[in-house]
Design an enzyme around this catalytic site. Structure first.
Site, PDB file in Angstrom:
ATOM      1  CG  ASP A  13       0.048  -4.015   2.834  1.00  0.00           C
ATOM      2  OD1 ASP A  13       0.125  -3.468   1.716  1.00  0.00           O
ATOM      3  OD2 ASP A  13       0.059  -3.373   3.908  1.00  0.00           O
ATOM      4  CB  SER A  44       3.139   1.713   6.145  1.00  0.00           C
ATOM      5  OG  SER A  44       1.971   1.948   6.887  1.00  0.00           O
ATOM      6  CG  HIS A  61      -0.396   0.292   2.512  1.00  0.00           C
ATOM      7  ND1 HIS A  61      -0.096  -0.692   3.439  1.00  0.00           N
ATOM      8  CD2 HIS A  61      -0.061   1.461   3.111  1.00  0.00           C
ATOM      9  CE1 HIS A  61       0.389  -0.137   4.531  1.00  0.00           C
ATOM     10  NE2 HIS A  61       0.422   1.175   4.364  1.00  0.00           N
TER      11      HIS A  61
END
Length: 458
Positions: A129, A205, A99
């Site tokens: 992911d 992230s 992402h």
């Protein structure tokens, strides 16, 4: 004198306790100094063009006024975002979250010493992911993976990343739980997340989660929050999941997962008693897809799967984690409770359909619509109840397909006013499409049909 001696003894005792407590707390400075150089900040740019509607005007209008009716030039907008990542090989492979880079047109990677490199995407795996990038550099600092199966609840862990753009920030905490199941928007669940209370925020992230030996046990991926910031519930992808994904992306540019073909539910206390179990456990089969590996193996609706490939299925959410991690084509033993008795079956694991797309690093330019497509297997066609179609593998930025909203994983069933049979038929149809004319395109996304309009500009 006795009072003074007593007070002195108390002070000494408190000092010793405080000193012992201080010694028992972890020391992170050396870990941070040694391993920060291999952590990177990732900056991305996504460009989107908005074109004015095509206008018609009378052919006999004087030339001096024609420019008033011409469509304006496309206006380009840039959307910038950032995340974290880390280097896993000296020759420039970088791991981050999918992402973080999804939809990006430009990706740059910056090290703590301010060196900056452009990065290309080697492959992505939306289900976990994770995304694998590559920069053109040598002799880079690297991080090593630990065995995440050895991780224990209560262990100290450390994260390094760039929360809210604050470069190379360190935060620490403990492992709060392991094997957490967090279904995606598509209700898929193939990652047994590590839960921690480490302060993770937007920008972290894709960054590494270290154990006290300085090895990566997880990749920070999600947080649970009501405010947008950390409230002590963060989730990381286990390193063992990442190692498997990296190996497959390097080898074939996609990730193949095991598939069983069952719908399952949890087993509560009353169901456990009715099925002859001592306690609630396992995955209860609600439905079996025809011709699936489960169907061919002899599994039945009402079976409770309690072990799969030698691994205990403590709760229903454990089954997708286990099955998804098995290489397609592998024969495994399955232990079930059927009508109050234990039974052992053997199943050959199938291949999970969906977002197993080839590496986007192939740099395919696509066709006139900006698409790279591949065949759709018969099982998925049957599930969609269509006789033919093609699956979108890659969408070129700013292409007619991108402007129409198509994405990798979409199944195109109609182009213009013609049903699409297979890739060869699709190629013939797209080559014959006229320019400057809006045409319908019908595709399936997440099992649902959608119509859009598409145009190849003159």
């Amino acid at each position: 004198m006795q009072l003074k001696q007593w007070l002195f003894g108390v002070v000494v005792a408190f000092s010793l306790v405080a000193s012992a407590s201080a010694r028992s707390l972890p020391e992170f400075t050396e870990l941070i100094e040694d391993h920060s150089p291999a952590v990177v900040k990732i900056n991305t740019v996504e460009r989107a063009k908005r074109s004015s509607p095509r206008q018609q005007y009378p052919q006999d209008i004087p030339d001096i006024f024609r420019h008033l009716f011409e469509p304006r030039d496309p206006r380009e907008r840039e959307q910038r975002s950032m995340g974290s990542g880390f280097i896993i090989s000296e020759d420039g492979y970088v791991l981050t979250n999918n992402h973080v880079v999804e939809g990006a047109d430009d990706i740059s990677v910056r090290l703590i010493d301010n060196r900056e490199f452009d990065a290309e995407v080697i492959g992505t795996d939306p289900r976990s992911d994770l995304a694998l990038l590559k920069v053109n550099a040598d002799d880079l600092p690297t991080l090593a993976f630990a065995d995440s199966d050895d991780l224990k609840v209560g262990e100290w862990v450390l994260a390094i990343g760039s929360p809210f753009g604050l470069d190379f920030t360190a935060s620490a905490g403990i492992v709060s739980a392991i094997g957490r199941s967090i279904p995606t928007e598509r209700n898929e669940n193939y990652v047994p997340f590590i839960q921690t209370d480490v302060a993770i925020n937007p920008g972290n992230s894709g960054g590494p989660l270290f154990n006290m030996e300085g090895k990566v046990v997880g990749i920070n991926s999600q947080i649970y929050t009501r405010s947008g910031g950390s409230i002590g519930l963060s989730f990381a992808i286990p390193s063992n999941v990442a190692k498997d994904v990296i190996a497959q992306l390097k080898d074939k540019g996609r990730v193949d997962r095991g598939w069983l073909g069952v719908a399952i539910q949890a087993v509560d206390r009353d169901l456990a008693k009715s099925f002859g179990l001592d306690k609630p456990m396992g995955a209860l089969i609600q439905q079996i897809e025809p011709a699936s590996p489960a169907d061919k193996s002899g599994l039945e609706v009402g079976d409770v799967i309690i072990r799969f490939d030698g691994k205990t299925i403590a709760k229903s959410a454990d089954l997708p984690h286990v099955v998804g991690g098995i290489a397609p084509g592998t024969k495994v033993d399955v232990d079930v409770m059927r009508a109050g008795k234990k039974k052992r079956l053997q199943v050959t694991v199938g291949t999970l359909n969906g977002e197993n797309t080839p590496s986007v690093a192939a740099k395919a330019s696509g066709d006139r619509l900006g698409l790279v497509v591949e065949p759709v297997d018969s099982r998925q066609l049957q599930a969609l109840r269509i006789n033919g179609g093609v699956m979108v593998v890659q969408v070129a930025p700013d292409s007619p397909a991108a402007k129409a909203g198509l994405r990798p994983g979409d199944v195109i069933a109609q182009l213009g006013f013609n049903e699409v049979k297979d890739p060869g038929h699709y190629q013939a149809l797209q080559k014959a499409l006229p320019e400057g004319k809006l045409l319908p395109i019908r595709f399936y996304r997440d099992g649902r049909p959608t119509f859009r309009s598409i145009i190849i500009e003159e």
